[in-house]
Design a protein around this motif. Structure first.
Motif, mmCIF file in Angstrom:
data_model
loop_
_atom_site.group_PDB
_atom_site.id
_atom_site.type_symbol
_atom_site.label_atom_id
_atom_site.label_comp_id
_atom_site.label_asym_id
_atom_site.label_seq_id
_atom_site.Cartn_x
_atom_site.Cartn_y
_atom_site.Cartn_z
ATOM 1 N N PRO A 36 0.834 -1.199 0.000
ATOM 2 C CA PRO A 36 0.000 0.000 0.000
ATOM 3 C C PRO A 36 0.873 1.255 0.000
ATOM 4 C CG PRO A 36 0.086 -0.965 2.181
ATOM 5 C CD PRO A 36 0.878 -1.861 1.286
ATOM 6 N N GLU A 37 0.369 2.270 -0.662
ATOM 7 C CA GLU A 37 1.071 3.557 -0.633
ATOM 8 C C GLU A 37 0.539 4.334 0.549
ATOM 9 O OE1 GLU A 37 1.055 4.357 -5.285
ATOM 10 O OE2 GLU A 37 1.109 6.156 -4.048
ATOM 11 N N LEU A 38 1.427 4.787 1.392
ATOM 12 C CA LEU A 38 1.006 5.510 2.589
ATOM 13 C C LEU A 38 1.731 6.840 2.627
ATOM 14 C CD1 LEU A 38 1.184 2.980 5.508
ATOM 15 C CD2 LEU A 38 -0.799 4.193 4.766
ATOM 16 N N HIS A 85 4.692 3.899 8.041
ATOM 17 C CA HIS A 85 4.656 2.543 8.576
ATOM 18 C C HIS A 85 4.705 1.581 7.401
ATOM 19 C CE1 HIS A 85 3.609 2.993 12.895
ATOM 20 N NE2 HIS A 85 3.257 4.195 12.494
ATOM 21 N N GLU A 86 5.044 0.345 7.712
ATOM 22 C CA GLU A 86 5.098 -0.651 6.648
ATOM 23 C C GLU A 86 3.685 -1.073 6.227
ATOM 24 O OE1 GLU A 86 8.426 -2.337 5.832
ATOM 25 O OE2 GLU A 86 8.942 -0.371 6.628
ATOM 26 N N ASP A 87 2.754 -0.923 7.146
ATOM 27 C CA ASP A 87 1.393 -1.360 6.864
ATOM 28 C C ASP A 87 0.441 -0.235 7.268
ATOM 29 O OD1 ASP A 87 -0.667 -2.932 6.112
ATOM 30 O OD2 ASP A 87 0.041 -4.703 7.182
ATOM 31 N N HIS A 88 -0.863 -0.527 7.182
ATOM 32 C CA HIS A 88 -1.853 0.520 7.429
ATOM 33 C C HIS A 88 -1.703 1.155 8.805
ATOM 34 C CE1 HIS A 88 -4.047 -0.515 3.846
ATOM 35 N NE2 HIS A 88 -3.844 -1.767 4.165
ATOM 36 N N ILE A 89 -2.015 2.421 8.834
ATOM 37 C CA ILE A 89 -1.992 3.136 10.108
ATOM 38 C C ILE A 89 -3.363 2.989 10.737
ATOM 39 C CG2 ILE A 89 -1.907 5.438 11.104
ATOM 40 C CD1 ILE A 89 0.339 6.078 9.293
ATOM 41 N N THR A 90 -3.379 2.569 11.989
ATOM 42 C CA THR A 90 -4.660 2.309 12.625
ATOM 43 C C THR A 90 -5.158 3.474 13.455
ATOM 44 O OG1 THR A 90 -3.422 1.231 14.358
ATOM 45 C CG2 THR A 90 -4.434 -0.183 12.714
ATOM 46 N N ASP A 91 -4.244 4.214 14.034
ATOM 47 C CA ASP A 91 -4.702 5.329 14.861
ATOM 48 C C ASP A 91 -3.591 6.372 14.948
ATOM 49 O OD1 ASP A 91 -6.397 6.821 16.298
ATOM 50 O OD2 ASP A 91 -6.416 5.574 18.083
ATOM 51 N N MET A 92 -3.974 7.550 15.334
ATOM 52 C CA MET A 92 -3.019 8.651 15.359
ATOM 53 C C MET A 92 -3.523 9.668 16.377
ATOM 54 S SD MET A 92 -1.842 10.812 12.093
ATOM 55 C CE MET A 92 -3.419 11.400 11.543
ATOM 56 N N CYS A 93 -2.638 10.201 17.181
ATOM 57 C CA CYS A 93 -3.095 11.269 18.072
ATOM 58 C C CYS A 93 -1.949 12.201 18.412
ATOM 59 C CB CYS A 93 -3.741 10.717 19.337
ATOM 60 S SG CYS A 93 -2.611 9.882 20.409
ATOM 61 N N PHE A 94 -2.284 13.433 18.698
ATOM 62 C CA PHE A 94 -1.323 14.423 19.158
ATOM 63 C C PHE A 94 -1.311 14.408 20.677
ATOM 64 C CE2 PHE A 94 -1.668 16.541 15.024
ATOM 65 C CZ PHE A 94 -0.371 16.947 14.855
ATOM 66 N N ARG A 95 -0.181 14.793 21.240
ATOM 67 C CA ARG A 95 -0.184 15.011 22.671
ATOM 68 C C ARG A 95 -0.805 16.364 22.907
ATOM 69 N NH1 ARG A 95 5.031 14.709 26.464
ATOM 70 N NH2 ARG A 95 5.589 16.634 25.459
ATOM 71 N N ASP A 96 -1.927 16.379 23.579
ATOM 72 C CA ASP A 96 -2.682 17.609 23.766
ATOM 73 C C ASP A 96 -2.152 18.366 24.949
ATOM 74 O OD1 ASP A 96 -4.297 17.607 21.657
ATOM 75 O OD2 ASP A 96 -5.944 16.578 22.628
ATOM 76 N N MET A 97 -1.205 19.205 24.723
ATOM 77 C CA MET A 97 -0.713 20.040 25.804
ATOM 78 C C MET A 97 -1.298 21.411 25.606
ATOM 79 S SD MET A 97 1.486 18.242 27.599
ATOM 80 C CE MET A 97 3.057 18.867 28.111
ATOM 81 N N ASP A 98 -1.870 21.942 26.642
ATOM 82 C CA ASP A 98 -2.464 23.261 26.509
ATOM 83 C C ASP A 98 -1.423 24.368 26.642
ATOM 84 O OD1 ASP A 98 -4.941 22.419 25.957
ATOM 85 O OD2 ASP A 98 -5.529 22.215 28.039
ATOM 86 N N GLU A 99 -0.199 23.992 26.858
ATOM 87 C CA GLU A 99 0.830 25.008 26.966
ATOM 88 C C GLU A 99 1.016 25.702 25.627
ATOM 89 O OE1 GLU A 99 4.243 22.891 28.211
ATOM 90 O OE2 GLU A 99 3.110 21.977 29.834
ATOM 91 N N LEU A 100 1.572 26.874 25.710
ATOM 92 C CA LEU A 100 1.726 27.638 24.480
ATOM 93 C C LEU A 100 2.973 27.239 23.718
ATOM 94 C CD1 LEU A 100 0.535 31.138 25.562
ATOM 95 C CD2 LEU A 100 -0.497 29.619 23.909
#
Lengths: 517, 803
Positions: free
Chosen positions: B385-387, B411-426
């Motif tokens: 797959p092209e990712l 990744h070599e295969d499909h990406i299942t999930d993704m998240c940012f670290r939610d820091m409220d700092e500026l």
């Protein structure tokens, strides 16, 4: 309504050193001229006055070369044994040189016989120099002493015996006529003032000092010895500013460029490194064939001369500045350009904007009208194929996405198949192209399988493709072996878990699918 | 104006401003056809599946008359020549899947509601789609296509001619007819077929000597055809999303309007010939002027084939973000029901062709302030797959996202999930992105500053850490509220990592079944980690003691924490209905239960923060104070929970759930006459929620009891009497009712009272009807059983927490 989106050509970050202004500047030298000397070149010195001749000390002779001549214009050969460290005076009229037997010779550039001879050292004199008042000469010898001589009377003014090993380098201050420094194999650099009977300052370098240099301002001192180049602040009492460890063998010579912005160091590891004197980072480096003993840069950086242990003198001249092309194409007349430019629409005028025409590349135009085979032809033309192979591969990938790659590849004659196969065989091993070109190669083999054996040229290309892939597989296997070995090493050395991506792994697999060619 | 049928309504749009001017509602079911009154251009006929035809004054939006016909009306045609009748398609009585065209006599009787039962058959065996029938020049004949046959019926001669073409099978498909149009002034019929050919039929008065010519440009099905008003040109459209204009019915002279965005479903021409409009498969109307220049488009929420990205809320605009056009991300504003903008992510030409797999957007994540956007696009391929992972930076100057970094094959295969670290700092450089992939690793991406001052951009993203756990596939990832912990689920196990040193801290699992969703509690409940498994358990772990706090047997599909409060919404799917549970992680009791939310599976949910906290009196809806909950079902309807209808909650028919529709699903229209258009959508009216089928809950109730694992059940002696009690059939309704009431009184505090009230009223209604005693018995039984089961569930919660 959306407009046509052109094919995205993947930009790959350029590997290797980035092109900076420094690399452009230092690359602007012509191919070097090699001159064979009789022995190892221990000193090169440029005359400070035009026409910037340079004196090369090698074996028992001193040769004076003109800027562009490959034959010496003058030779001083009145030495019984090896001559050392021929140095020009500031006005370029006198030349002083030490010798193996311990005497110092002073030559007039126009004459042949030495004007003066200073005897006093008991052993070989490797370093000689003029103080900036032009009337005194300092020297350093293997008898551990540094002496100061008066030129008019040819007598010794003072002798300092403070070093505990051979004195092999020295330099006179340009701002103060009484100050000079010498570096010795006893790991120290000493600063002497001719008015005082002992050394003023001692700097511990840590290694036998091979070369010393004072900045034109006199405030900074550079010493080279061992693998280190160290910069000291003299005004702060000899505080170490920075220690540079960029060579992996002894640094033998130092040199500043004409503006004082760059410091050059030559080493036995066959490299000349160029540092910025503000950040002390290596901005460029030159490679030479053998170990470097001496190095000099002409005023205005016009010429770099490097002397090596095997007696070869390597001379590089700067390319003449390229003149800007002044032959511009004939532009349309001024009037046609200006016509209507300044027209301000009146209030009742109705403005009609001219639609902006988007310029598409040829292959994009063909792709827009779904002419896949022609689009592939367009990117297989020599300029694109040879200089921007990423465009060719991007179009192939786009065709594959559209599902028309097979039909675009099919139905080609011998010449075109040959062209395609040449391209694939050459580029398939480049990692950024591999995924696409493996598909292309698969398709070509599928399509043209029935005609294998009909054309010798095509067959040869198929064999080349096979060979290229075979080589790549071997190479990847070797890389994997190396990686395995490194993993073992790392596992023994580090306790923390070592995670590294095995990038070459995937490549091998994809290449192996193509083995059936 | 442009008129368009949408769901139960007829919408009127202004051509100048593209705004919805009027919404004409009154039909009880889907509107299937609208037609201008040929004799009065200010009036409009509309037909609906509820079997009635309404006559509207659309300038004022007033219904003038309602004709009730009876059977389902599938399409409507009105002719100038037939003064007092209209033509409709109705299903043939007694037979399935056969339809007939009948004319309905509209009586001139006074009054609002008029019966119109006078039907006369015109054509038999027609197709249900309104595109398959067309009326010819001045209503002299009617032509209809079905599969391979063309029928032409002449009204004056009462003669029926049938023509058929031989079936051909190509790899593209068959050559069945798909649409028909008649020339406005000449005797000429144009038909489009599924293999992309347009045939022009002439001389069809004769059964044998008819002639036809073929126009072929489309490579796929011709979806709709329309003649211009003068008849000099013909418009056609299809899957290619190209509007083709054929001049003088010749094959060589044609003009194109390409790249209209998505497949064309319907084409209509305005009566003055100045404009034509096309309706697209993705819920959009495009208006094109006569020299084939794009002029305007009317669009709401763009419907994409599959919402792979999930629905995400943009922190900056508070808009819902989801897949739009292929390769685009749409920002949909909920307040104004319009698309704010569409961001081109893939940046490649989309080829409208069936059977091509093209790159599409699969994952989207925003950083806390909406400054960074991460997208993943992929293209299915058999071999590899092209990712691509792309990171976008919000540019304040241009007010749009700008591409910062593109990573090929993250990744070599499909990406299942993704998240940012939610820091409220500026400070920006603490941002971390985590992706999990099916290649058994999760990767941590950080921003690196470019040291080279001459580089165009100062920051870019690169991989910082690769983690894996026993070579299991990574499924979900989630950061805790303060960003110090990262939870990654690997098949059956949840691993918790320290986000500074990337050390594995602890693992949790709930053996049977893989982890489907995970999330951390927030605010006061931030020490809890919630996970849902695919064998139907919802578990809550305490991160301080690393022990299971409580678990519940629920088949959770969607787990969505509210970003502004500690509440978590969970949507469960149980025997063909979805239920909503809202709970706080620190107590095992849900604070709100909404059973039977809808019949479809709910795919996604999102909390959208309110602009200002709403004042809600009832304690039950306290969790909706700060944000609003939206759902997307698998038929792509967007729904929300509303508290507005709280006042009339006593009447059993209106529940608290008002289903708000935003997304028409099956565009289905009929276009003739003035600028108008109809479009209908799946009906998710309020009515369907009225009656709960309690009998269906019988079997799941028992199943639920039996499926509760043995180790969480209380002792058998305790269970036995309850279970046997529940199996006993009480002889009198009254006693059963008493039992039910009793159970309710003693146990369920969490059950919402309106639910009870409704149940009671329903029971009372049934009491009054003496028939169907048996059915009623089972009903009662199931009710009491359900209560008991709830009780059991409650018991096992307390048991667990005691443990």
């Amino acid at each position: 309504m959306a407009t046509y989106k052109p094919v995205v050509v993947q930009a790959v970050p350029k590997l290797g050193a980035k092109v900076t202004q420094d690399t452009v500047y230092w690359r602007g030298y012509k191919t070097p001229v090699q001159i064979k000397e009789f022995g190892a070149v221990n000193k090169i010195d440029f005359s400070p006055v035009p026409p910037y001749n340079y004196a090369v000390t090698a074996s028992s002779r001193i040769h004076i070369y003109g800027r562009y001549s490959q034959e010496p214009i003058k030779t001083f050969s009145r030495f019984k044994d090896a001559a050392y460290g021929a140095t020009y005076r500031d006005d370029g009229n006198l030349l002083a040189a030490g010798s193996e037997e311990g005497s110092i010779h002073l030559f007039d550039i126009s004459g042949k016989a030495p004007l003066r001879q200073f005897d006093g050292h008991t052993k070989a004199v490797h370093v000689v120099g003029f103080l900036s008042d032009k009337y005194r000469v300092f020297s350093g010898g293997d008898d551990y002493s540094s002496n100061l001589w008066d030129i008019p009377s040819a007598t010794e003014i003072v002798s300092y015996s403070e070093h505990t090993d051979y004195v092999r380098c020295g330099c006179a201050s340009k701002v103060n006529a009484d100050v000079f420094i010498t570096g010795s194999y006893d790991h120290t650099v000493k600063l002497f003032d001719a008015r005082i009977k002992s050394s003023v300052m001692t700097i511990e370098h840590g290694q036998p000092v091979e070369s010393v240099l004072l900045f034109p301002s006199g405030g900074l001192l550079v010493s080279a010895g061992g693998r280190y180049v160290k910069v000291w602040d003299v005004l702060k009492g000899g505080q170490l500013l920075v220690s540079l460890k960029n060579h992996h063998k002894t640094v033998t010579c130092l040199c500043l460029n004409s503006s004082g912005q760059r410091l050059l160091s030559g080493s036995l590891d066959r490299h000349v490194k160029i540092y910025s004197t503000t950040s002390y980072k290596v901005v460029h480096s030159f490679n030479y064939a053998t170990s470097i003993l001496s190095l000099a840069l002409s005023p205005e950086d016009k010429t770099i001369v490097v002397g090596m242990t095997n007696g070869v003198l390597n001379v590089k001249h700067r390319k003449p500045e390229e003149r800007k092309e002044k032959f511009l194409r004939r532009q349309p007349a001024y009037r046609t350009h200006v016509k209507g430019r300044t027209y301000v629409p009146k209030q009742e005028d109705f403005c009609v904007s001219k639609p902006v025409k988007r310029v598409l590349r040829k292959y994009d135009k063909l792709l827009k009208s779904f002419q896949s085979s022609k689009a592939l032809d367009a990117v297989l033309e020599p300029p694109i194929r040879l200089y921007t192979p990423e465009v060719t591969v991007a179009v192939m990938q786009e065709l594959h996405r559209r599902g028309t790659l097979r039909s675009a590849l099919a139905g080609r004659d011998e010449k075109q198949v040959n062209l395609l196969l040449t391209f694939v065989a050459r580029r398939v091993i480049e990692p950024r192209f591999t995924p696409v070109l493996v598909t292309v190669a698969d398709m070509i083999t599928d399509i043209y399988q029935p005609v294998v054996g009909q054309s010798a040229i095509v067959d040869r290309q198929f064999l080349r493709l096979q060979e290229a892939i075979g080589k790549e597989i071997d190479y990847q296997e070797e890389l994997l072996e190396v990686l395995g070995m490194m993993d073992t090493l790392f596992a023994t050395f580090t306790k923390a878990t070592y995670l590294e991506e095995n990038k070459s792994d995937g490549l091998t697999e994809t290449v192996q699918t193509n083995r059936n060619n | 104006y442009l008129l368009c049928a949408a769901g139960d309504f007829v919408k009127m749009y202004s051509l100048a401003t593209e705004e919805t001017l009027r919404l004409m509602g009154g039909h009880a079911d889907r509107v299937t056809g609208i037609q201008l009154n040929p004799r009065n251009h200010m009036q409009l006929y509309s037909s609906s599946l509820d079997g009635s035809i309404k006559l509207w004054d659309f300038m004022d939006g007033i219904p003038i008359k309602t004709f009730s016909v009876g059977p389902k009306l599938l399409a409507l045609y009105a002719l100038a020549s037939c003064e007092d009748s209209v033509f409709v398609i109705i299903p043939k009585s007694g037979e399935r899947d056969t339809f007939q065209l009948v004319s309905v006599k509209l009586t001139k009787a006074a009054g609002q509601d008029v019966e119109a039962k006078e039907l006369s058959l015109v054509l038999d065996g027609v197709d249900a789609s309104p595109k398959h029938i067309a009326f010819g020049r001045e209503g002299e004949y009617v032509a209809s296509v079905k599969e391979l046959n063309l029928q032409v019926y002449f009204f004056k001669q009462k003669q029926l001619n049938r023509f058929s073409v031989s079936a051909t099978k190509t790899k593209g498909g068959n050559n069945h007819f798909t649409c028909i149009a008649c020339h406005p002034t000449e005797d000429c019929i144009a038909t489009g077929s599924a293999d992309g050919k347009i045939r022009l039929w002439r001389n069809f008065y004769h059964k044998k000597e008819y002639t036809f010519s073929t126009l072929h440009w489309h490579h796929d099905t011709v979806m709709d055809l329309a003649f211009s008003i003068e008849g000099t040109s013909l418009l056609s459209g299809g899957v290619e999303s190209v509007l083709v204009l054929w001049h003088n019915e010749s094959d060589c002279q044609k003009d194109f309007l390409p790249r209209l965005g998505s497949p064309i479903e319907y084409i209509s021409v305005s009566p003055d010939g100045a404009l034509c409009c096309t309706l697209h498969a993705d819920n959009r109307i495009t208006i094109v002027n006569s020299n084939l220049r794009f002029s305007k488009s009317i669009q709401g929420l763009i419907k994409s084939a599959d919402v792979k990205t999930g629905i995400v809320v943009d922190p900056r605009t508070k808009a819902l973000v989801l897949n739009g056009e292929p390769g685009h991300l749409q920002f949909y504003c909920l307040q104004s029901d319009q698309q704010l903008f569409s961001l081109d992510i893939v940046q490649r030409q989309y080829i409208h062709q069936a059977g091509l797999n093209q790159a599409d957007l699969v994952k989207v994540a925003f950083s806390a302030q909406g400054k960074w956007l991460a997208t993943v696009e992929e293209r299915e391929e058999v071999t590899d797959p092209e990712l691509q992972l792309k990171l976008w930076f919000y540019d304040e100057e241009t007010q749009s996202f700008k591409l910062n970094t593109r990573i090929n094959m993250p990744h070599e295969d499909h990406i299942t999930d993704m998240c940012f670290r939610d820091m409220d700092e500026l400070e920006d450089y603490s941002l971390i992105l985590v992706t999990t992939g099916r290649d058994c690793v999760f990767k941590v991406w950080v921003m690196v500053e470019d040291t080279d001052p001459e580089a165009q951009q100062s920051v870019s993203w690169s991989c910082d850490f690769v983690g894996s756990y026993h070579n299991y596939q990574a499924a979900n990832c989630c950061f805790s509220e303060d960003g110090s912990l990262l939870a990654v689920s690997f098949e059956e196990t949840i691993t918790v990592w320290d986000s500074v040193t990337w050390d594995l801290k602890c693992t949790f699992c709930h053996p049977p079944g893989k982890i489907r969703n995970i999330c951390f509690g927030r605010l006061t409940c931030s020490k809890y980690l919630i996970g849902a498994t695919d064998c139907g358990f919802l578990c809550c772990w305490n991160l301080l003691s690393c022990a299971l706090e409580w678990s519940a047997h629920l088949n959770i599909l969607v787990l969505q924490p509210d970003p502004l409060s500690e509440y978590i919404a969970a949507v469960s799917w149980l025997s063909k209905e979805s239920s909503l549970f809202v709970f706080k992680p620190n107590e095992p009791r849900p604070i709100y239960i909404q059973r039977n939310l809808c019949k479809e599976k709910i795919q996604l949910a999102a909390f959208v923060p309110r602009d200002e906290p709403e004042m809600i009196g009832s304690e039950k809806y306290l969790w909706l104070r700060r944000s609003q909950l939206f759902f997307l079902t698998d038929t792509q309807e967007l729904m929300t929970l509303s508290t507005k209808s709280l006042e009339d909650r006593l009447t059993p028919s209106s529940k608290q759930l008002a289903v708000e529709e935003s997304l028409p699903v099956t565009p289905f229209s009929l276009l003739l006459g003035k600028h108008r258009r109809q479009q209908s959508q799946e009906d998710t009216g309020l009515g369907k929620l009225v009656v709960q089928n309690k009998n269906e809950q019988d079997s799941p109730a028992v199943k639920e009891l039996l499926h509760t694992p043995a180790h969480v059940l209380p002792s058998a002696s305790f269970l036995c009497p309850i279970f046997i009690n529940s199996l006993l059939i009480s002889k009198e309704n009254k006693s059963a009712e008493e039992v039910a009431d009793e159970v309710e009184m003693e146990s369920e505090k969490t059950e919402d009272d309106s639910d009870e009230e409704r149940d009671v009223t329903e029971m009372e209604q049934e009491d009054t009807s003496p028939m169907e005693l048996l059915g009623e018995m089972t009903y009662k039984l199931s009710k009491s059983q359900e209560k008991e089961l709830r009780k059991i569930r409650k018991i096992d919660y307390s048991w667990i927490s005691a443990f």
